[in-house]
Design a protein around this motif. Sequence first.
Motif, PDB file in Angstrom:
ATOM      1  N   SER A 345       0.845  -1.192   0.000  1.00  0.00           N
ATOM      2  CA  SER A 345       0.000   0.000   0.000  1.00  0.00           C
ATOM      3  C   SER A 345       0.883   1.246   0.000  1.00  0.00           C
ATOM      4  CB  SER A 345      -0.925  -0.004   1.220  1.00  0.00           C
ATOM      5  OG  SER A 345      -1.787  -1.131   1.158  1.00  0.00           O
ATOM      6  N   LEU A 346       0.556   2.167  -0.890  1.00  0.00           N
ATOM      7  CA  LEU A 346       1.351   3.391  -1.072  1.00  0.00           C
ATOM      8  C   LEU A 346       0.728   4.550  -0.294  1.00  0.00           C
ATOM      9  CD1 LEU A 346       2.091   3.238  -4.917  1.00  0.00           C
ATOM     10  CD2 LEU A 346       3.447   2.326  -3.010  1.00  0.00           C
ATOM     11  N   PRO A 347       1.495   5.630  -0.077  1.00  0.00           N
ATOM     12  CA  PRO A 347       0.921   6.799   0.603  1.00  0.00           C
ATOM     13  C   PRO A 347      -0.391   7.213  -0.064  1.00  0.00           C
ATOM     14  CG  PRO A 347       3.279   7.091   0.338  1.00  0.00           C
ATOM     15  CD  PRO A 347       2.923   5.839  -0.403  1.00  0.00           C
ATOM     16  N   MET A 348      -1.430   7.355   0.740  1.00  0.00           N
ATOM     17  CA  MET A 348      -2.765   7.702   0.232  1.00  0.00           C
ATOM     18  C   MET A 348      -3.344   8.670   1.242  1.00  0.00           C
ATOM     19  SD  MET A 348      -5.465   7.822  -1.440  1.00  0.00           S
ATOM     20  CE  MET A 348      -5.216   6.858  -2.929  1.00  0.00           C
ATOM     21  N   SER A 349      -3.199   9.947   0.917  1.00  0.00           N
ATOM     22  CA  SER A 349      -3.587  10.941   1.886  1.00  0.00           C
ATOM     23  C   SER A 349      -4.407  11.999   1.180  1.00  0.00           C
ATOM     24  CB  SER A 349      -2.308  11.532   2.489  1.00  0.00           C
ATOM     25  OG  SER A 349      -2.484  12.875   2.818  1.00  0.00           O
ATOM     26  N   THR A 350      -5.336  12.588   1.910  1.00  0.00           N
ATOM     27  CA  THR A 350      -6.160  13.650   1.324  1.00  0.00           C
ATOM     28  C   THR A 350      -5.314  14.887   1.045  1.00  0.00           C
ATOM     29  OG1 THR A 350      -6.726  14.442   3.532  1.00  0.00           O
ATOM     30  CG2 THR A 350      -8.242  12.878   2.524  1.00  0.00           C
ATOM     31  N   GLU A 351      -4.124  14.941   1.646  1.00  0.00           N
ATOM     32  CA  GLU A 351      -3.285  16.142   1.529  1.00  0.00           C
ATOM     33  C   GLU A 351      -2.054  15.925   0.657  1.00  0.00           C
ATOM     34  OE1 GLU A 351      -4.802  18.723   3.037  1.00  0.00           O
ATOM     35  OE2 GLU A 351      -6.258  17.184   3.610  1.00  0.00           O
ATOM     36  N   LEU A 352      -1.936  14.759   0.047  1.00  0.00           N
ATOM     37  CA  LEU A 352      -0.741  14.454  -0.757  1.00  0.00           C
ATOM     38  C   LEU A 352      -0.661  15.421  -1.946  1.00  0.00           C
ATOM     39  CD1 LEU A 352       1.367  12.093  -0.516  1.00  0.00           C
ATOM     40  CD2 LEU A 352       0.081  10.934  -2.303  1.00  0.00           C
ATOM     41  N   THR A 353       0.477  16.095  -2.104  1.00  0.00           N
ATOM     42  CA  THR A 353       0.602  17.020  -3.238  1.00  0.00           C
ATOM     43  C   THR A 353       1.059  16.243  -4.472  1.00  0.00           C
ATOM     44  OG1 THR A 353       2.932  17.506  -2.862  1.00  0.00           O
ATOM     45  CG2 THR A 353       1.324  18.888  -1.690  1.00  0.00           C
ATOM     46  N   ILE A 354       0.853  16.847  -5.636  1.00  0.00           N
ATOM     47  CA  ILE A 354       1.238  16.167  -6.869  1.00  0.00           C
ATOM     48  C   ILE A 354       2.758  15.975  -6.913  1.00  0.00           C
ATOM     49  CG2 ILE A 354       1.265  18.285  -8.285  1.00  0.00           C
ATOM     50  CD1 ILE A 354      -0.030  14.851  -9.456  1.00  0.00           C
ATOM     51  N   ASN A 355       3.511  16.928  -6.366  1.00  0.00           N
ATOM     52  CA  ASN A 355       4.975  16.779  -6.338  1.00  0.00           C
ATOM     53  C   ASN A 355       5.395  15.601  -5.466  1.00  0.00           C
ATOM     54  OD1 ASN A 355       5.402  18.889  -8.048  1.00  0.00           O
ATOM     55  ND2 ASN A 355       5.798  20.400  -6.408  1.00  0.00           N
ATOM     56  N   GLN A 356       4.756  15.498  -4.314  1.00  0.00           N
ATOM     57  CA  GLN A 356       5.064  14.366  -3.434  1.00  0.00           C
ATOM     58  C   GLN A 356       4.719  13.063  -4.138  1.00  0.00           C
ATOM     59  OE1 GLN A 356       2.639  15.525  -0.032  1.00  0.00           O
ATOM     60  NE2 GLN A 356       4.494  15.877   1.171  1.00  0.00           N
TER      61      GLN A 356
END
Length: 368
Positions: A345-356
């Motif tokens: 499972s990969l980082p899945m956040s409501t705040e993840l930026t496109i750069n991240q």
Amino acid sequence: MSIQMVDLKGQYLKISNEINDSIQEVIDSTAFINGPKVKEFAQNLEAYVGVKHVIPCANGTDALQVAFMALDLNPGDEVIVPCFTYVATAEVIALLGLVPILVDVDPKTFQIDTRAFESAITDKTKAVVPVHLFGQCADMETILSISNQHNIYVVEDTAQAIGAHYTLGSETRGAGTMGHFGTTSFFPSKNLGCYGDGGAIFTNDDALAEKARMICNHGQKKKYHHSVVGVNSRLDTIQAAVLDVKLKYLDEYNAARQKVAEVYDAAFANHPALEIPFRDIKSTHVFHQYTLKINGLDRDHLKQHLADNGIPSMVYYPVPLNRQEAYKRVGNFPITDDLCTRVLSLPMSTELTINQQQKVIETLLNFA
Ligand SMILES: *Cc1c(COP(=O)(O)O)cnc(C)c1O
């Protein structure tokens, strides 16, 4: 900002004024237990998921336990659960003297295998728990049809799929509203998370709702009159105050997760070593987790490579129920055993930026 699996702080900062005011209101009222916010939130959640009764409780595990207590089962009765799930699902069944019967999952959807479910049914089978794993609904149409035919209860564990929708015949139904009961968790990292523990039980059945409400409240309807054995399971008013604010943003949060998933999908589609999450046309996917299936690569080395480059990832679940000391069963669960060695499972956040997200993708593709 470092990349995180979930970013609860960033999410909070965007709505901090509203959250702080809502919590302060509870403190000012000192109605810490069963304050008006608890009822208000439950009613708003009923409207949101489309269910007649939402019964708030202390956590998602309690929600499952209370649902099973309300079904009036007898010791030795069998309850069918997928073995690729979080332990809570089977734990409460065993705790109540019922027998969890583990079945394998579907290799594409990761959801309970409906054929394995049907073949596991015996005279003692009283219920099944479809777990809507990672944010997408199990094959409810088939599960409900088999369950109807055999007269068994359906308890949907929707801790990971709140806000998902399922097409049932000509209707669109909310996850957790199709069975006799649905149960959910407001653990902080869930799609609708509070700032501590919380959970809820869903049902459209008035009698089951009344029973579950009583059980959550020491088995009483009238104070000091205990007609059934109950528990103490409540949602704190402060948690309800947080949830009532966050519920207004849940569609936005789930849309943000879907957007992250689409970017991952586009980056990994057609890669021979990376299998992107399967999308069931009958269900929306609210991506509690974005889970890849790794083909022909060492999953654990890949995970280490990500970690070495500052990128967290998680294995849900490394040890399936059929291999847990407390629940291990003789039997064959080849799909689950295989998935445990291949999912990531990969980082899945409501705040993840496109750069991240680009950094996650680049780092992963460097290895694969
Ligand atoms: C989180 C979770 C639970 C338990 O919820 P708690 O609030 O932590 O008790 C149960 N089932 C599933 C599938 C979960 O993901």
